[in-house]
Motif scaffolding. Sequence first.
Motif, PDB file in Angstrom:
ATOM      1  N   ALA A   1       0.826  -1.210   0.000  1.00 20.77           N
ATOM      2  CA  ALA A   1       0.000   0.000   0.000  1.00 20.77           C
ATOM      3  C   ALA A   1       0.862   1.263   0.000  1.00 20.77           C
ATOM      4  O   ALA A   1       0.556   2.230  -0.696  1.00 20.77           O
ATOM      5  N   ASN A   2       1.945   1.245   0.750  1.00 20.38           N
ATOM      6  CA  ASN A   2       2.831   2.418   0.809  1.00 20.38           C
ATOM      7  C   ASN A   2       3.669   2.580  -0.452  1.00 20.38           C
ATOM      8  O   ASN A   2       4.362   3.579  -0.600  1.00 20.38           O
ATOM      9  N   LYS A   3       3.632   1.595  -1.332  1.00 20.43           N
ATOM     10  CA  LYS A   3       4.426   1.646  -2.567  1.00 20.43           C
ATOM     11  C   LYS A   3       3.566   1.961  -3.786  1.00 20.43           C
ATOM     12  O   LYS A   3       4.006   1.788  -4.914  1.00 20.43           O
ATOM     13  N   GLY A   4       2.317   2.385  -3.555  1.00 18.42           N
ATOM     14  CA  GLY A   4       1.465   2.825  -4.651  1.00 18.42           C
ATOM     15  C   GLY A   4       0.584   1.765  -5.278  1.00 18.42           C
ATOM     16  O   GLY A   4       0.129   1.926  -6.414  1.00 18.42           O
ATOM     17  N   SER A   5       0.288   0.704  -4.550  1.00 17.19           N
ATOM     18  CA  SER A   5      -0.474  -0.399  -5.145  1.00 17.19           C
ATOM     19  C   SER A   5      -1.892  -0.013  -5.559  1.00 17.19           C
ATOM     20  O   SER A   5      -2.395  -0.513  -6.571  1.00 17.19           O
ATOM     21  N   ALA A   6      -2.553   0.879  -4.821  1.00 18.28           N
ATOM     22  CA  ALA A   6      -3.919   1.279  -5.191  1.00 18.28           C
ATOM     23  C   ALA A   6      -3.917   1.975  -6.555  1.00 18.28           C
ATOM     24  O   ALA A   6      -4.784   1.712  -7.395  1.00 18.28           O
ATOM     25  N   GLU A   7      -2.944   2.836  -6.776  1.00 22.54           N
ATOM     26  CA  GLU A   7      -2.833   3.526  -8.058  1.00 22.54           C
ATOM     27  C   GLU A   7      -2.537   2.528  -9.192  1.00 22.54           C
ATOM     28  O   GLU A   7      -3.073   2.649 -10.302  1.00 22.54           O
ATOM     29  N   ILE A   8      -1.721   1.539  -8.903  1.00 23.59           N
ATOM     30  CA  ILE A   8      -1.389   0.521  -9.908  1.00 23.59           C
ATOM     31  C   ILE A   8      -2.646  -0.285 -10.261  1.00 23.59           C
ATOM     32  O   ILE A   8      -2.931  -0.522 -11.437  1.00 23.59           O
ATOM     33  N   ARG A   9      -3.423  -0.680  -9.262  1.00 19.20           N
ATOM     34  CA  ARG A   9      -4.663  -1.417  -9.532  1.00 19.20           C
ATOM     35  C   ARG A   9      -5.625  -0.578 -10.361  1.00 19.20           C
ATOM     36  O   ARG A   9      -6.211  -1.056 -11.330  1.00 19.20           O
ATOM     37  N   GLU A  10      -5.769   0.675 -10.011  1.00 13.08           N
ATOM     38  CA  GLU A  10      -6.654   1.563 -10.780  1.00 13.08           C
ATOM     39  C   GLU A  10      -6.181   1.705 -12.224  1.00 13.08           C
ATOM     40  O   GLU A  10      -6.993   1.762 -13.148  1.00 13.08           O
ATOM     41  N   HIS A  11      -4.873   1.750 -12.413  1.00 15.36           N
ATOM     42  CA  HIS A  11      -4.332   1.849 -13.776  1.00 15.36           C
ATOM     43  C   HIS A  11      -4.636   0.569 -14.562  1.00 15.36           C
ATOM     44  O   HIS A  11      -5.007   0.637 -15.737  1.00 15.36           O
ATOM     45  N   PHE A  12      -4.483  -0.586 -13.920  1.00 13.70           N
ATOM     46  CA  PHE A  12      -4.876  -1.843 -14.567  1.00 13.70           C
ATOM     47  C   PHE A  12      -6.338  -1.761 -14.994  1.00 13.70           C
ATOM     48  O   PHE A  12      -6.681  -2.060 -16.146  1.00 13.70           O
ATOM     49  N   LYS A  13      -7.204  -1.367 -14.082  1.00  9.37           N
ATOM     50  CA  LYS A  13      -8.636  -1.326 -14.371  1.00  9.37           C
ATOM     51  C   LYS A  13      -8.950  -0.381 -15.521  1.00  9.37           C
ATOM     52  O   LYS A  13      -9.715  -0.739 -16.432  1.00  9.37           O
ATOM     53  N   SER A  14      -8.358   0.793 -15.515  1.00 12.83           N
ATOM     54  CA  SER A  14      -8.665   1.757 -16.576  1.00 12.83           C
ATOM     55  C   SER A  14      -8.133   1.294 -17.926  1.00 12.83           C
ATOM     56  O   SER A  14      -8.817   1.425 -18.943  1.00 12.83           O
ATOM     57  N   ARG A  15      -6.937   0.721 -17.965  1.00 10.66           N
ATOM     58  CA  ARG A  15      -6.385   0.235 -19.238  1.00 10.66           C
ATOM     59  C   ARG A  15      -7.170  -0.953 -19.773  1.00 10.66           C
ATOM     60  O   ARG A  15      -7.419  -1.043 -20.984  1.00 10.66           O
ATOM     61  N   LEU A  16      -7.579  -1.855 -18.891  1.00  9.05           N
ATOM     62  CA  LEU A  16      -8.391  -2.991 -19.337  1.00  9.05           C
ATOM     63  C   LEU A  16      -9.694  -2.501 -19.948  1.00  9.05           C
ATOM     64  O   LEU A  16     -10.136  -3.014 -20.985  1.00  9.05           O
ATOM     65  N   LYS A  17     -10.305  -1.493 -19.340  1.00 11.88           N
ATOM     66  CA  LYS A  17     -11.538  -0.923 -19.875  1.00 11.88           C
ATOM     67  C   LYS A  17     -11.283  -0.242 -21.212  1.00 11.88           C
ATOM     68  O   LYS A  17     -12.019  -0.461 -22.180  1.00 11.88           O
ATOM     69  N   GLU A  18     -10.228   0.567 -21.296  1.00 10.61           N
ATOM     70  CA  GLU A  18      -9.893   1.268 -22.544  1.00 10.61           C
ATOM     71  C   GLU A  18      -9.644   0.284 -23.688  1.00 10.61           C
ATOM     72  O   GLU A  18      -9.972   0.564 -24.841  1.00 10.61           O
TER      73      GLU A  18
END
Length: 114
Positions: A25-42
Amino acid sequence: MKRYNYHIFVCENKRPDGHPKGCCANKGSAEIREHFKSRLKELGLQANVRANSAGCLDSCEFGVSVVVYPEQIWYGAVTKNDVEEIIQSHIINNNPVQRLKIAHPRYNKDAGKE
């Protein structure tokens, strides 16, 4: 019939400050998950690929940890910049990203055999 071809689990575990393993969590995992989700949708892949947050995967010492099922490929030290490579190489072309695989047999049984 299975609902998803792939599940991408991103560790979002939060450990106390100073823990020897650190925490994703302190290494930016939430942002990484959100990026996965947005790219998969795109890319129109969200019907076949699911990116989920995960609790403790017991691998925080390897950086932001990501595991892809059904192959059980474990990635470590994943950054937002690695998301596209994982999607293009592993998810679309079925070619796991070797440089990101956790090189420990506890996580990738074929570690060190490439």
